[in-house]
Design a protein around this motif. Sequence first.
Motif, PDB file in Angstrom:
ATOM      1  N   VAL A  76       0.866  -1.179   0.000  1.00  0.00           N
ATOM      2  CA  VAL A  76       0.000   0.000   0.000  1.00  0.00           C
ATOM      3  C   VAL A  76       0.897   1.222   0.000  1.00  0.00           C
ATOM      4  CG1 VAL A  76      -1.739   1.319   1.266  1.00  0.00           C
ATOM      5  CG2 VAL A  76      -1.867  -1.188   1.224  1.00  0.00           C
ATOM      6  N   LYS A  77       0.742   2.050  -1.025  1.00  0.00           N
ATOM      7  CA  LYS A  77       1.545   3.266  -1.132  1.00  0.00           C
ATOM      8  C   LYS A  77       0.640   4.487  -1.035  1.00  0.00           C
ATOM      9  CE  LYS A  77       5.311   1.445  -4.007  1.00  0.00           C
ATOM     10  NZ  LYS A  77       6.043   1.602  -5.299  1.00  0.00           N
ATOM     11  N   ILE A  78       1.167   5.517  -0.413  1.00  0.00           N
ATOM     12  CA  ILE A  78       0.487   6.803  -0.344  1.00  0.00           C
ATOM     13  C   ILE A  78       1.260   7.790  -1.213  1.00  0.00           C
ATOM     14  CG2 ILE A  78      -0.248   8.698   1.145  1.00  0.00           C
ATOM     15  CD1 ILE A  78      -1.759   6.052   1.601  1.00  0.00           C
ATOM     16  N   ASN A  79       0.580   8.397  -2.174  1.00  0.00           N
ATOM     17  CA  ASN A  79       1.195   9.403  -3.036  1.00  0.00           C
ATOM     18  C   ASN A  79       0.845  10.796  -2.543  1.00  0.00           C
ATOM     19  OD1 ASN A  79       2.126   7.360  -4.668  1.00  0.00           O
ATOM     20  ND2 ASN A  79       0.680   7.732  -6.325  1.00  0.00           N
ATOM     21  N   ALA A  80       1.852  11.644  -2.390  1.00  0.00           N
ATOM     22  CA  ALA A  80       1.626  13.043  -2.029  1.00  0.00           C
ATOM     23  C   ALA A  80       2.483  13.916  -2.951  1.00  0.00           C
ATOM     24  CB  ALA A  80       1.997  13.300  -0.566  1.00  0.00           C
ATOM     25  N   THR A 102       2.905   2.446  10.960  1.00  0.00           N
ATOM     26  CA  THR A 102       2.006   1.989   9.901  1.00  0.00           C
ATOM     27  C   THR A 102       2.845   1.513   8.720  1.00  0.00           C
ATOM     28  OG1 THR A 102       0.425   3.701  10.590  1.00  0.00           O
ATOM     29  CG2 THR A 102       0.015   2.601   8.481  1.00  0.00           C
ATOM     30  N   PRO A 103       2.691   0.266   8.291  1.00  0.00           N
ATOM     31  CA  PRO A 103       3.556  -0.309   7.250  1.00  0.00           C
ATOM     32  C   PRO A 103       3.132   0.080   5.839  1.00  0.00           C
ATOM     33  CG  PRO A 103       2.017  -1.959   8.004  1.00  0.00           C
ATOM     34  CD  PRO A 103       1.754  -0.732   8.835  1.00  0.00           C
ATOM     35  N   ILE A 104       3.270   1.342   5.522  1.00  0.00           N
ATOM     36  CA  ILE A 104       2.952   1.814   4.179  1.00  0.00           C
ATOM     37  C   ILE A 104       4.179   2.475   3.569  1.00  0.00           C
ATOM     38  CG2 ILE A 104       0.476   2.154   4.555  1.00  0.00           C
ATOM     39  CD1 ILE A 104       1.021   5.061   5.110  1.00  0.00           C
ATOM     40  N   ASP A 105       4.192   2.566   2.260  1.00  0.00           N
ATOM     41  CA  ASP A 105       5.226   3.305   1.544  1.00  0.00           C
ATOM     42  C   ASP A 105       4.680   4.690   1.228  1.00  0.00           C
ATOM     43  OD1 ASP A 105       6.624   0.978   1.621  1.00  0.00           O
ATOM     44  OD2 ASP A 105       6.999   0.844  -0.528  1.00  0.00           O
ATOM     45  N   LEU A 106       5.300   5.693   1.761  1.00  0.00           N
ATOM     46  CA  LEU A 106       4.901   7.074   1.520  1.00  0.00           C
ATOM     47  C   LEU A 106       5.788   7.646   0.423  1.00  0.00           C
ATOM     48  CD1 LEU A 106       3.412   9.697   2.297  1.00  0.00           C
ATOM     49  CD2 LEU A 106       5.118  10.022   4.088  1.00  0.00           C
ATOM     50  N   ARG A 107       5.177   8.138  -0.643  1.00  0.00           N
ATOM     51  CA  ARG A 107       5.952   8.649  -1.769  1.00  0.00           C
ATOM     52  C   ARG A 107       5.639  10.113  -2.003  1.00  0.00           C
ATOM     53  NH1 ARG A 107       6.187   5.108  -6.912  1.00  0.00           N
ATOM     54  NH2 ARG A 107       4.265   6.219  -7.296  1.00  0.00           N
ATOM     55  N   PHE A 108       6.678  10.924  -1.929  1.00  0.00           N
ATOM     56  CA  PHE A 108       6.552  12.341  -2.255  1.00  0.00           C
ATOM     57  C   PHE A 108       6.938  12.530  -3.717  1.00  0.00           C
ATOM     58  CE2 PHE A 108       7.378  12.712   2.402  1.00  0.00           C
ATOM     59  CZ  PHE A 108       6.172  13.304   2.733  1.00  0.00           C
ATOM     60  N   PHE A 166      13.815   5.233   0.867  1.00  0.00           N
ATOM     61  CA  PHE A 166      14.560   5.386   2.110  1.00  0.00           C
ATOM     62  C   PHE A 166      13.837   4.639   3.229  1.00  0.00           C
ATOM     63  CE2 PHE A 166      15.311   8.952  -0.624  1.00  0.00           C
ATOM     64  CZ  PHE A 166      16.665   9.214  -0.520  1.00  0.00           C
ATOM     65  N   SER A 167      14.604   4.076   4.128  1.00  0.00           N
ATOM     66  CA  SER A 167      14.032   3.386   5.285  1.00  0.00           C
ATOM     67  C   SER A 167      14.754   3.837   6.545  1.00  0.00           C
ATOM     68  CB  SER A 167      14.132   1.870   5.114  1.00  0.00           C
ATOM     69  OG  SER A 167      15.473   1.470   4.930  1.00  0.00           O
ATOM     70  N   HIS A 168      14.115   3.557   7.691  1.00  0.00           N
ATOM     71  CA  HIS A 168      14.664   3.960   8.989  1.00  0.00           C
ATOM     72  C   HIS A 168      14.374   2.831   9.972  1.00  0.00           C
ATOM     73  CE1 HIS A 168      15.344   6.198  12.681  1.00  0.00           C
ATOM     74  NE2 HIS A 168      15.745   7.244  11.978  1.00  0.00           N
ATOM     75  N   PRO A 169      15.352   2.438  10.784  1.00  0.00           N
ATOM     76  CA  PRO A 169      15.145   1.303  11.698  1.00  0.00           C
ATOM     77  C   PRO A 169      14.016   1.517  12.695  1.00  0.00           C
ATOM     78  CG  PRO A 169      17.210   2.461  12.195  1.00  0.00           C
ATOM     79  CD  PRO A 169      16.731   2.976  10.888  1.00  0.00           C
ATOM     80  N   ASP A 170      13.639   2.773  12.963  1.00  0.00           N
ATOM     81  CA  ASP A 170      12.589   3.047  13.951  1.00  0.00           C
ATOM     82  C   ASP A 170      11.199   3.201  13.319  1.00  0.00           C
ATOM     83  OD1 ASP A 170      14.573   3.045  15.877  1.00  0.00           O
ATOM     84  OD2 ASP A 170      14.867   5.220  15.779  1.00  0.00           O
ATOM     85  N   TYR A 171      11.106   2.998  12.016  1.00  0.00           N
ATOM     86  CA  TYR A 171       9.835   3.229  11.328  1.00  0.00           C
ATOM     87  C   TYR A 171       9.391   1.966  10.591  1.00  0.00           C
ATOM     88  CZ  TYR A 171      10.233   8.273  12.124  1.00  0.00           C
ATOM     89  OH  TYR A 171      10.313   9.513  12.696  1.00  0.00           O
ATOM     90  N   GLN A 172       8.092   1.673  10.663  1.00  0.00           N
ATOM     91  CA  GLN A 172       7.549   0.544   9.909  1.00  0.00           C
ATOM     92  C   GLN A 172       7.378   0.888   8.434  1.00  0.00           C
ATOM     93  OE1 GLN A 172       4.224  -1.724  11.357  1.00  0.00           O
ATOM     94  NE2 GLN A 172       4.688  -1.253  13.497  1.00  0.00           N
ATOM     95  N   GLY A 173       7.085   2.152   8.141  1.00  0.00           N
ATOM     96  CA  GLY A 173       6.879   2.577   6.763  1.00  0.00           C
ATOM     97  C   GLY A 173       8.172   3.024   6.103  1.00  0.00           C
ATOM     98  N   ARG A 174       8.146   3.147   4.782  1.00  0.00           N
ATOM     99  CA  ARG A 174       9.267   3.660   4.003  1.00  0.00           C
ATOM    100  C   ARG A 174       8.864   4.968   3.333  1.00  0.00           C
ATOM    101  NH1 ARG A 174      11.962   0.005  -0.312  1.00  0.00           N
ATOM    102  NH2 ARG A 174       9.868   0.151  -1.198  1.00  0.00           N
ATOM    103  N   ILE A 175       9.858   5.682   2.854  1.00  0.00           N
ATOM    104  CA  ILE A 175       9.614   6.919   2.103  1.00  0.00           C
ATOM    105  C   ILE A 175      10.283   6.807   0.740  1.00  0.00           C
ATOM    106  CG2 ILE A 175      10.095   9.396   1.975  1.00  0.00           C
ATOM    107  CD1 ILE A 175       9.779   9.566   4.943  1.00  0.00           C
TER     108      ILE A 175
END
Length: 327
Positions: free
Chosen positions: A157-161, A182-188, A235-244
């Motif tokens: 599940v990806k979120i587009n912004a 929240t395990p989603i991919d956030l895309r700017f 990009f990912s971060h060890p403290d976050y379930q989601g990616r950017i």
Amino acid sequence: MSQQLQDDFGRRFHYLRMSVTDVCNFKCSYCLPDGYHPNGKQSFLTLSEIEHLVAAFAKVGTRKVRITGGEPTLRKDFTDIVRLLADNDAIHTIATTTNGYRLEKNAQEWYDAGLRRINISVDSLDPRMFYQITGENRFDQVMSGVDAALNAGFERVKINAVLLKDLNDKDLPRFLHWIKHTPIDLRFIELMETGLGHEYFQAHHLAGEAIKGRLMAEGWLYDQPSAEDGPAQNFSHPDYQGRIGLIMPYSKDFCASCNRLRVSAVGKLHLCLFTEQGLDLRDLLQSTAQQPALIERLHQQLHLKKETHFLHQGITGVTQHLASIGG
């Protein structure tokens, strides 16, 4: 001739973005600020034509199809389109991009039909700003749709912004808070200039590099791209379930990893989101017997694909707004 589609720059194309309508019920300021206005009586691709189109693309290496619009879920036969794609064993990934309008009620049905990846446009987590950007007071409805998609079992599940200076550029902390658990991919997505959007672009363009710098300073790590990632920098971060992910069309070598082709809702092949009018394929979508000729036409047209989109030179081509060929 049935080998994988390849252009004169060695790029191979396994990803088809297939628009099924250019109708949209939102009025996003960066895309359709005046709302959708039909250009005469449109006749969009039929189920049979879609079947012939996808069968030909599958023969030349397409493994991923994204159903786009306009707003693709406005088609009453959207679920039938998904099932049709799922019936083609050569298509490994079926995705769509939606404004989330019908998602809450239909997410499970679409998943059960074979849809596996979904991108949902959420340009702000502030309901008032969401309304200002989209022209629709439907923030809660869309967010309920996001929850429904997560619950339905989609593999991604990806979120587009779309990044918009002086509009949603203050939203990054909110988005980060959301994806922490929240395990989603956030895309700017960096705003792209279109034929009708010069003044809007000048007022609201924000380079994705500004977001990238903030992420790196806060401990986000660049993910090495996979073959499916295309132009996105993730990009990912060890403290976050989601990616950017960042899509920055004005960055150096953005087009070098291009792996997608587009077909409009009226059956025109677009080699790039920008630059050309599109080549009609519809005359070869009427029967299975036409498949060899259709494949031959696809190969011929790949020789015309340019190395870049020319946005750097301010050349926006013929694309008046992104809804016309699915973004």
